[in-house]
Design an enzyme around this catalytic site. Structure first.
Site, PDB file in Angstrom:
ATOM      1  N   HIS A  80     -10.321   1.324   0.729  1.00  0.00           N
ATOM      2  CA  HIS A  80     -10.241   2.787   0.685  1.00  0.00           C
ATOM      3  C   HIS A  80     -10.386   3.397  -0.712  1.00  0.00           C
ATOM      4  CE1 HIS A  80      -8.405   2.812   4.872  1.00  0.00           C
ATOM      5  NE2 HIS A  80      -9.436   3.638   4.919  1.00  0.00           N
ATOM      6  N   HIS A  85      -3.145  -4.507   2.922  1.00  0.00           N
ATOM      7  CA  HIS A  85      -4.097  -3.844   3.837  1.00  0.00           C
ATOM      8  C   HIS A  85      -3.552  -3.578   5.238  1.00  0.00           C
ATOM      9  CE1 HIS A  85      -7.800  -2.525   5.783  1.00  0.00           C
ATOM     10  NE2 HIS A  85      -7.675  -3.492   6.667  1.00  0.00           N
ATOM     11  N   ASP A  92       0.822  -1.218   0.000  1.00  0.00           N
ATOM     12  CA  ASP A  92       0.000   0.000   0.000  1.00  0.00           C
ATOM     13  C   ASP A  92       0.861   1.276   0.000  1.00  0.00           C
ATOM     14  OD1 ASP A  92      -1.444  -2.275   0.978  1.00  0.00           O
ATOM     15  OD2 ASP A  92      -3.030  -0.972   1.725  1.00  0.00           O
ATOM     16  N   HIS A  98      -0.480  -3.049   6.121  1.00  0.00           N
ATOM     17  CA  HIS A  98       0.671  -2.143   6.000  1.00  0.00           C
ATOM     18  C   HIS A  98       1.879  -2.631   6.811  1.00  0.00           C
ATOM     19  CE1 HIS A  98      -1.871   1.628   4.742  1.00  0.00           C
ATOM     20  NE2 HIS A  98      -2.374   0.512   4.266  1.00  0.00           N
ATOM     21  N   GLU A 153      -4.385   2.016  -2.793  1.00  0.00           N
ATOM     22  CA  GLU A 153      -5.652   2.449  -2.166  1.00  0.00           C
ATOM     23  C   GLU A 153      -5.507   3.655  -1.243  1.00  0.00           C
ATOM     24  OE1 GLU A 153      -7.679   0.235   0.769  1.00  0.00           O
ATOM     25  OE2 GLU A 153      -5.953   0.238   2.082  1.00  0.00           O
ATOM     26  N   HIS A 191      -6.662  -8.203  -0.178  1.00  0.00           N
ATOM     27  CA  HIS A 191      -6.640  -7.042   0.705  1.00  0.00           C
ATOM     28  C   HIS A 191      -7.472  -7.389   1.932  1.00  0.00           C
ATOM     29  CE1 HIS A 191      -5.732  -2.795   1.096  1.00  0.00           C
ATOM     30  NE2 HIS A 191      -6.920  -2.655   1.671  1.00  0.00           N
TER      31      HIS A 191
HETATM   32 FE   LIG Z   1      -4.062   0.396   2.935  1.00  0.00          FE
HETATM   33 FE   LIG Z   2      -7.123  -1.230   3.225  1.00  0.00          FE
END
Ligand SMILES: [Fe+2]
Ligand SMILES: [Fe+2]
Length: 262
Positions: free
Chosen positions: A72, A178, A12, A180, A43, A153
């Site tokens: 997102h 997702h 991400d 991170h 995202e 994700h």
């Molecule tokens: Fe993210």
């Molecule tokens: Fe996310």
């Protein structure tokens, strides 16, 4: 027929720091890997939440071929672009009428690669079943290309590992995004699918998953929800995985990386 293909997948990209990390650190990384394709989860690329057309184009100018996304991505201003582009996808397991597409086949130098985006359901919204949607899409795309990458994700590590086993042998890789936070479990499963629970993120090193530490702490202590801003100062990190696939689309190498700016 191609002998093997090399792919870089970036976690991400969070806000301006994430974009800066890609611009600064990706060329150095690619000198080493000489990848044929670069896929990135975008995202959070626009101010930490969602994406814009201009920012998608900016990421393409840094060498990103296809952008995947997640929970997102849903910014109304972005829908017209999402509808027309083949290079930005959103999770496939949303309902009928959701803007954009959950998969793409991208061709570069006469090589076709299929990319599928799915979103998890544990500690997230109750979407369509990502296992069933993912399997039927993978079977469809397999008719076109042996190279299929899935961006899952999702929040729960268990759900991600489950999808890895479920799609093992059917797709080239199941790559988690997702959270991170990069996990240290990159490996090739028994039937040739490359797997990692989470590739991590691109953005500010000293941050709470890309956002300002003091704002996140204020929220955790006071328990009052607030919008967090992207951390724009300090060192940057670029995290992801490198994959090498053979001509049958099986993973032969999966290697996670983390580059930190000086
Ligand atoms: Fe993210
Ligand atoms: Fe996310």
């Amino acid at each position: 027929m191609v002998e093997k293909i090399k792919i870089i997948f970036l976690g991400d990209i969070v806000g301006k720091s994430g974009r800066k990390a890609v611009k600064m650190l990706l060329p150095e990384l690619n000198k080493k890997y000489k990848s044929d394709f670069i896929i990135a989860n975008g995202e959070n690329a626009a101010g930490g939440y969602g994406l814009t057309e201009k920012i998608a184009e900016e990421l393409f100018s840094y060498g990103v071929d296809v952008i995947t996304s997640g929970n997102h991505i849903w910014k109304r201003e972005f829908y017209p672009y999402l509808q027309k582009t083949e290079r930005v996808i959103r999770p496939a397991n949303y309902g009928p009428g959701a803007p954009g597409k959950g998969w793409t086949i991208y061709t570069k130098n006469n090589i076709k690669i299929g990319i599928i985006n799915l979103e998890g359901r544990i500690f997230m919204r109750p979407l369509e079943n990502p296992f069933l949607v993912g399997k039927s899409l993978a079977e469809e795309l397999k008719k076109e290309t042996p190279f299929i990458i899935v961006d899952f994700h999702a929040e729960a590590t268990s759900e991600k590992i489950g999808l890895g086993y479920f799609l093992d042998g059917l797709v080239s890789a199941v790559i988690g995004t997702h959270t991170h936070v990069q996990t240290s479990d990159a490996r090739i499963l028994a039937n040739g699918t490359g797997y990692i629970t989470d590739v991590g993120m691109c953005g500010a090193l000293e941050s709470v998953i890309g956002m300002k530490v003091d704002q996140a702490l204020e929220m955790y202590i006071s328990m009052v929800p607030r919008k967090l801003e992207v951390e724009k100062s300090g060192k940057l990190k670029l995290e992801g995985v490198f994959l090498e696939l053979n001509s049958k689309g099986k993973a032969e190498v999966i290697e996670s990386f983390r580059l930190i700016s000086s």
